[in-house]
Design a protein around this motif. Sequence first.
Motif, PDB file in Angstrom:
ATOM      1  N   LYS A 159       0.860  -1.182   0.000  1.00 39.89           N
ATOM      2  CA  LYS A 159       0.000   0.000   0.000  1.00 39.89           C
ATOM      3  C   LYS A 159       0.896   1.232   0.000  1.00 39.89           C
ATOM      4  O   LYS A 159       1.945   1.232   0.643  1.00 39.89           O
ATOM      5  N   PHE A 160       0.443   2.268  -0.737  1.00 44.34           N
ATOM      6  CA  PHE A 160       1.222   3.493  -0.831  1.00 44.34           C
ATOM      7  C   PHE A 160       0.552   4.581   0.000  1.00 44.34           C
ATOM      8  O   PHE A 160      -0.675   4.747  -0.055  1.00 44.34           O
ATOM      9  N   VAL A 161       1.388   5.322   0.760  1.00 44.51           N
ATOM     10  CA  VAL A 161       0.902   6.463   1.531  1.00 44.51           C
ATOM     11  C   VAL A 161       1.276   7.740   0.767  1.00 44.51           C
ATOM     12  O   VAL A 161       2.454   7.994   0.525  1.00 44.51           O
ATOM     13  N   VAL A 162       0.273   8.508   0.374  1.00 47.01           N
ATOM     14  CA  VAL A 162       0.461   9.702  -0.450  1.00 47.01           C
ATOM     15  C   VAL A 162       0.304  10.953   0.416  1.00 47.01           C
ATOM     16  O   VAL A 162      -0.653  11.051   1.211  1.00 47.01           O
ATOM     17  N   VAL A 195      -4.331   6.827   0.917  1.00 47.63           N
ATOM     18  CA  VAL A 195      -3.640   5.539   0.960  1.00 47.63           C
ATOM     19  C   VAL A 195      -4.080   4.756  -0.262  1.00 47.63           C
ATOM     20  O   VAL A 195      -5.272   4.463  -0.438  1.00 47.63           O
ATOM     21  N   LEU A 196      -3.143   4.455  -1.122  1.00 50.54           N
ATOM     22  CA  LEU A 196      -3.448   3.778  -2.380  1.00 50.54           C
ATOM     23  C   LEU A 196      -3.397   2.268  -2.192  1.00 50.54           C
ATOM     24  O   LEU A 196      -2.408   1.727  -1.689  1.00 50.54           O
ATOM     25  N   GLY A 197      -4.472   1.599  -2.624  1.00 47.95           N
ATOM     26  CA  GLY A 197      -4.524   0.147  -2.561  1.00 47.95           C
ATOM     27  C   GLY A 197      -3.987  -0.494  -3.818  1.00 47.95           C
ATOM     28  O   GLY A 197      -3.580   0.191  -4.768  1.00 47.95           O
ATOM     29  N   PRO A 198      -3.962  -1.829  -3.878  1.00 48.05           N
ATOM     30  CA  PRO A 198      -3.429  -2.531  -5.053  1.00 48.05           C
ATOM     31  C   PRO A 198      -4.205  -2.173  -6.325  1.00 48.05           C
ATOM     32  O   PRO A 198      -5.417  -1.988  -6.305  1.00 48.05           O
ATOM     33  N   GLY A 199      -3.465  -2.041  -7.425  1.00 48.72           N
ATOM     34  CA  GLY A 199      -4.080  -1.734  -8.709  1.00 48.72           C
ATOM     35  C   GLY A 199      -3.612  -0.387  -9.244  1.00 48.72           C
ATOM     36  O   GLY A 199      -2.611   0.180  -8.794  1.00 48.72           O
ATOM     37  N   ASP A 237       0.947  15.820  -5.294  1.00 48.40           N
ATOM     38  CA  ASP A 237       0.920  14.615  -4.470  1.00 48.40           C
ATOM     39  C   ASP A 237       2.198  13.820  -4.690  1.00 48.40           C
ATOM     40  O   ASP A 237       2.685  13.692  -5.827  1.00 48.40           O
ATOM     41  N   ARG A 238       2.680  13.251  -3.600  1.00 53.42           N
ATOM     42  CA  ARG A 238       3.888  12.434  -3.679  1.00 53.42           C
ATOM     43  C   ARG A 238       3.693  11.164  -2.847  1.00 53.42           C
ATOM     44  O   ARG A 238       3.087  11.198  -1.761  1.00 53.42           O
ATOM     45  N   VAL A 239       4.215  10.049  -3.364  1.00 54.03           N
ATOM     46  CA  VAL A 239       4.197   8.788  -2.619  1.00 54.03           C
ATOM     47  C   VAL A 239       5.361   8.811  -1.642  1.00 54.03           C
ATOM     48  O   VAL A 239       6.519   8.706  -2.043  1.00 54.03           O
ATOM     49  N   ARG A 240       5.029   8.944  -0.350  1.00 55.48           N
ATOM     50  CA  ARG A 240       6.066   9.059   0.667  1.00 55.48           C
ATOM     51  C   ARG A 240       6.494   7.696   1.234  1.00 55.48           C
ATOM     52  O   ARG A 240       7.648   7.509   1.579  1.00 55.48           O
ATOM     53  N   HIS A 241       5.545   6.775   1.348  1.00 54.87           N
ATOM     54  CA  HIS A 241       5.851   5.496   2.006  1.00 54.87           C
ATOM     55  C   HIS A 241       5.228   4.360   1.201  1.00 54.87           C
ATOM     56  O   HIS A 241       4.064   4.435   0.784  1.00 54.87           O
ATOM     57  N   GLU A 271      -1.437   4.192   7.389  1.00 51.67           N
ATOM     58  CA  GLU A 271      -1.384   5.582   7.839  1.00 51.67           C
ATOM     59  C   GLU A 271      -1.143   5.677   9.345  1.00 51.67           C
ATOM     60  O   GLU A 271      -0.459   6.588   9.823  1.00 51.67           O
ATOM     61  N   LYS A 272      -1.678   4.728  10.122  1.00 49.00           N
ATOM     62  CA  LYS A 272      -1.426   4.721  11.561  1.00 49.00           C
ATOM     63  C   LYS A 272      -0.002   4.264  11.858  1.00 49.00           C
ATOM     64  O   LYS A 272       0.667   4.817  12.726  1.00 49.00           O
ATOM     65  N   THR A 273       0.438   3.245  11.145  1.00 41.82           N
ATOM     66  CA  THR A 273       1.783   2.722  11.386  1.00 41.82           C
ATOM     67  C   THR A 273       2.851   3.757  11.066  1.00 41.82           C
ATOM     68  O   THR A 273       3.858   3.873  11.771  1.00 41.82           O
ATOM     69  N   VAL A 274       2.631   4.527   9.994  1.00 40.99           N
ATOM     70  CA  VAL A 274       3.633   5.493   9.548  1.00 40.99           C
ATOM     71  C   VAL A 274       3.711   6.699  10.478  1.00 40.99           C
ATOM     72  O   VAL A 274       4.812   7.172  10.820  1.00 40.99           O
ATOM     73  N   TYR A 275       2.559   7.172  10.934  1.00 41.37           N
ATOM     74  CA  TYR A 275       2.536   8.445  11.654  1.00 41.37           C
ATOM     75  C   TYR A 275       2.431   8.299  13.168  1.00 41.37           C
ATOM     76  O   TYR A 275       2.453   9.304  13.873  1.00 41.37           O
ATOM     77  N   ARG A 276       2.300   7.080  13.696  1.00 41.89           N
ATOM     78  CA  ARG A 276       2.154   6.932  15.132  1.00 41.89           C
ATOM     79  C   ARG A 276       3.301   6.167  15.788  1.00 41.89           C
ATOM     80  O   ARG A 276       3.425   6.216  17.010  1.00 41.89           O
ATOM     81  N   ILE A 277       4.068   5.458  15.039  1.00 40.88           N
ATOM     82  CA  ILE A 277       5.147   4.678  15.627  1.00 40.88           C
ATOM     83  C   ILE A 277       6.346   4.718  14.691  1.00 40.88           C
ATOM     84  O   ILE A 277       6.200   4.672  13.465  1.00 40.88           O
ATOM     85  N   ARG A 278       7.536   4.771  15.279  1.00 37.51           N
ATOM     86  CA  ARG A 278       8.734   4.861  14.453  1.00 37.51           C
ATOM     87  C   ARG A 278       9.276   3.468  14.112  1.00 37.51           C
ATOM     88  O   ARG A 278       9.476   3.138  12.954  1.00 37.51           O
ATOM     89  N   ASP A 279       9.543   2.663  15.147  1.00 34.62           N
ATOM     90  CA  ASP A 279      10.108   1.325  14.938  1.00 34.62           C
ATOM     91  C   ASP A 279       9.058   0.303  15.371  1.00 34.62           C
ATOM     92  O   ASP A 279       8.880   0.027  16.563  1.00 34.62           O
TER      93      ASP A 279
END
Length: 297
Positions: free
Chosen positions: A40-43, A52-56, A65-69, A107-115
Amino acid sequence: MPVEDTLGQFIGQNIVLVFIAAFIILCIFLGVRIVPQSEKFVVERFGRLRAVLGPGINFIVPFLDRVRHRISILERQLPTAKQDAITADNVLVQVDTSVFYRIIEPEKTVYRIRDVDAAIATTVAGIVRSEIGAMELDDVQSNRNQLTTRIKQSVEAVVDDWGIEVTRAELLDVNLDQQTRNAMLQQLNAERARRAQVTEAEGTKRAVELNADAELYAAEQGAKARRVQADAEAYATSVVAQAIKENGIEAAQYQVALKQVEALVAVGKGAGKQTILLPTNVLDAFGDAFKLLKGRS
């Protein structure tokens, strides 16, 4: 118009068209995103979460817009962790744990926790120590499946805010130090000895019970035999009494005389007894027997 001017104007127009075409191609290239099935892509737009872009095939706004993660949604396994814990009966144990998880809300994993891996490992370690600390050693070893389920539920409740799903949390092994193992071995041997003594005592008790039952059965059977014999003797006596009642005293005297005659005959048949001395009352018994025989004939 001179040929040189016409040629220059044509080249200039073509250059502009080329730039426009290149710009359109670049916009298409930047605006179209093909997401693999396992990701999944985080934009972001100007540093903020946009989508958040799903498969396809997905479309975004070029240059804005930029794909950050790029987040993999495949199931992951944390390395097997070893940690110490103390049970409720103050026994130090070393447990091996293994955790499987996957990211369901990037989106939660990227912005709420680092490791993510380190956070889950720390969470699992704390929960394992807490759960084992509330149980005794015997319960930890005998109820491992129940303990694993409780650990998994506790971990799920904590990591839910991180957009993570814990698929499995397993308690692989519970190890003891050598001193504790020796003490448990002694306890196990003592328990085995106690069970052997109890088994032997129960066997002796059962043997005594069976012997007593056998003696009781023999006594009951003996009593039944004596009762049957007594009934038979009583029946014979009643028959004799009935015969005396019906035939009179002569029948009884006749039977007694016959028995006396039979006894004398048996004595006379013995070796070396050609001469037999008889009392006078025996001759009287013979006479009575002959009279009775004559009377019955």
